[in-house]
Design a protein around this motif. Structure first.
Motif, PDB file in Angstrom:
ATOM      1  N   ASN A 301      12.129   0.362 -24.498  1.00 16.87           N
ATOM      2  CA  ASN A 301      10.911   0.491 -24.071  1.00 16.87           C
ATOM      3  C   ASN A 301      10.624   1.598 -23.409  1.00 16.87           C
ATOM      4  N   GLN A 353      13.817 -15.566 -18.242  1.00 19.12           N
ATOM      5  CA  GLN A 353      12.515 -14.750 -18.243  1.00 19.12           C
ATOM      6  C   GLN A 353      12.552 -13.498 -17.636  1.00 19.12           C
ATOM      7  N   ARG A 355      10.383 -10.575 -16.096  1.00 19.69           N
ATOM      8  CA  ARG A 355       8.957 -10.077 -15.567  1.00 19.69           C
ATOM      9  C   ARG A 355       9.043  -8.547 -15.436  1.00 19.69           C
ATOM     10  N   ASP A 356       8.192  -7.821 -16.050  1.00 17.10           N
ATOM     11  CA  ASP A 356       8.039  -6.491 -15.892  1.00 17.10           C
ATOM     12  C   ASP A 356       8.029  -6.172 -14.402  1.00 17.10           C
ATOM     13  N   SER A 376      -0.900 -10.624 -12.574  1.00 19.35           N
ATOM     14  CA  SER A 376       0.281 -11.456 -13.066  1.00 19.35           C
ATOM     15  C   SER A 376       0.876 -10.394 -13.859  1.00 19.35           C
ATOM     16  N   ARG A 377       2.072 -10.275 -14.063  1.00 17.14           N
ATOM     17  CA  ARG A 377       2.671  -9.307 -14.856  1.00 17.14           C
ATOM     18  C   ARG A 377       3.124  -9.876 -16.178  1.00 17.14           C
ATOM     19  N   ALA A 378       3.519  -9.184 -17.237  1.00 14.61           N
ATOM     20  CA  ALA A 378       4.029  -9.638 -18.585  1.00 14.61           C
ATOM     21  C   ALA A 378       5.251 -10.463 -18.503  1.00 14.61           C
ATOM     22  N   THR A 379       5.584 -11.427 -19.262  1.00 16.30           N
ATOM     23  CA  THR A 379       6.516 -12.123 -19.142  1.00 16.30           C
ATOM     24  C   THR A 379       7.140 -12.287 -20.667  1.00 16.30           C
ATOM     25  N   ARG A 380       8.418 -12.319 -20.841  1.00 10.77           N
ATOM     26  CA  ARG A 380       9.230 -12.368 -22.221  1.00 10.77           C
ATOM     27  C   ARG A 380      10.521 -13.252 -22.020  1.00 10.77           C
TER      28      ARG A 380
END
Length: 491
Positions: A301, A353, A355-356, A376-380
């Motif tokens: 990334n 999970q 978190r950025d 809120s931060r992106a979660t994947r």
């Protein structure tokens, strides 16, 4: 006569209109080109005619401004400059800005339109508002523990709050004091020459801008891929792995630093850090699943900002089976920043999970009112929650029974993974000592901190260098600092 006077009045009015139009053309239409003209010092004079806003850590400013009484009136100052330099960067009248000083320059300098009560009026008057403040997510005690732990070494530490992605510590060593760079005289030029000529590269932010082979710490990613893909179903079952293990399609034999790795189970191999078992697991999982899992953790990334750019951690996607086996133990072309490996540990701690990560909790106006918040931060999902639970148990085994005993904290649950990364031509360089970990206090409902430590120049014999011996004690100090403190009041 009246007609001549009237004509003269019209002519004067025309001249006045022409004068106003020309003034508007110069001040509005051509203003940007004048601002960019190297010979025009007015933008610089305006920029430095007022104090710069501050960067705050734990509610305390770690920056300031000094009145020099010169044309470029206010000069940047720093408190504990070397400790916070990998976060603040520098703001120099000669050399510009870096890191947070650069990423948040609009707020700190007062140029951000959001700081103006009447933005259109400011555009017309060319006025500049007072600078705002930047409130960081840093945990002061964790930052200090990381900085002191790396004293005398080359390396880096990154620490995160797993549930949110807040960056709690970001340290690079050796570091430097940004203060001497702030001015515009010969002293600043001498400081710049000295720092840029230093072979140890103190201005390199090793925590976010330097990538390293992650060595055995990458086995966390390999284990996640193998478990999610169903290559491994029973952590206690023998893996039918010989010691040494011949890399697929080659005559090269891979060995282990530990004994007891022949046909070891995944749990035993993780605790003992067996290269053979995890190289075989990576090859069996295959390029597709290994790549997908690495991507989910954040590898490859190139767009990550915290808010300044983070170097791209890499997992090669064009591999043969032998190369994949080596990549799966954190060698070959696999490279990672310390921040990336902290993200790996945080994902395990956070139920799979990711978190950025982020470094700025909020920005404020000069009066203290909030200008913007992190949100809120992106979660994947990097792995199944069940896989994360099994990895947490294995990482605890490493600390309680394996190579990571030096990270143990009384009264806390600690999981970790050691790593010793070979590098250089023919692996001739001093191995990098790695440790990634997470910790949960006895009263905490979930892990509160995840840490990655890399030490480039461990001061021991080459054969004795290890993540458990050189990096784990630093990680333990950072984790203890967080666990012993109340929840961090950001700002």
């Amino acid at each position: 006569m009246t007609r001549h006077i009237r004509h003269a009045g019209y002519f004067c009015a025309l001249l006045l209109v022409a004068l106003l139009v020309n003034a508007a053309r110069v001040q509005v239409v051509q203003a940007p080109s004048y601002d960019r003209n190297p010979g025009n010092r007015r933008p610089d004079i305006t920029r430095y005619e007022q104090p710069r806003g501050d960067i705050l850590v734990g509610g305390r400013p770690v920056t300031g401004s000094r009145d020099t009484r010169e044309h470029l009136r206010y000069e940047r100052t720093y408190t504990d400059g070397p400790m916070y330099a990998p976060v603040t960067g520098f703001a120099s009248q000669l050399y510009g800005t870096t890191l947070l000083e650069s990423a948040e320059d609009g707020v700190l300098s007062g140029a951000d339109p959001m700081l103006a009560p009447f933005p259109l009026w400011n555009d017309f008057t060319r006025a500049r508002n007072a600078g705002g403040d930047v409130v960081t997510t840093l945990h002061p005690a964790a930052q200090e523990a990381a900085y002191e732990g790396l004293a005398g070494h080359k390396g880096a530490v990154a620490a995160l709050e797993p549930s949110t992605g807040r960056i709690l510590a970001l340290v690079s060593a050796p570091s430097y004091d940004p203060q001497p760079l702030s001015g515009n005289g010969s002293a600043a030029a001498r400081a710049w020459s000295r720092l840029t000529a230093d072979k140890d590269r103190p201005m390199l932010n090793r925590a976010v801008r330097q990538t390293y082979p992650p060595g055995s710490t990458f086995k966390v990613v390999t284990a996640a891929a193998a478990l999610d893909a169903g290559v491994v179903t029973d952590l206690e079952a023998p893996t039918d792995t010989p010691d040494p293990y011949r890399l697929p399609g080659t005559r090269t034999r891979l060995t282990n630093a530990s004994k007891g790795c022949a046909n070891a189970s995944v749990r035993e191999a993780f605790t003992l850090s067996c290269n053979t078992v995890f190289a075989k697991l990576g090859a069996e999982a295959g390029v597709t699943d290994m790549t997908a899992t690495a991507h989910a953790f954040g590898f490859n990334n190139g767009a990550l900002r915290i808010p300044f750019p983070v170097a791209r951690s890499t997992f090669d996607t064009t591999l043969d089976q032998a190369q994949l086996a080596l990549s799966s133990i954190g060698q070959y072309n696999t490279r990672a920043t310390p921040l990336q490996m902290a993200m790996v540990a945080a994902a395990v701690a956070n139920g799979g999970q990711v978190r950025d990560p982020y470094l700025v909790e909020r920005t404020t106006r000069p009066g203290g009112s909030t200008l913007a918040t992190a949100g809120s931060r992106a979660t994947r999902q990097a792995m199944y929650p069940s896989t994360a639970a099994r990895l947490r148990a294995m990482m605890r085994d490493v600390v309680e029974n394996g190579t990571g005993r030096n990270a143990a904290i009384r009264g806390a649950k600690v999981g970790g993974k050691t790593g010793t990364a070979q590098h250089g031509l023919g692996n001739s360089g001093t191995p990098y000592a790695w440790f990634v970990s997470w910790a949960q206090g006895d009263r905490d409902l979930a892990p509160r901190v995840a840490v990655a430590v890399v030490v480039e120049d461990a001061e021991t014999d080459r054969g004795d260098i290890s993540g458990g011996g050189d990096a784990a004690p630093i990680a333990r100090a950072v984790m203890e600092a967080v666990l012993k403190s109340p929840d961090q009041p950001f700002g």
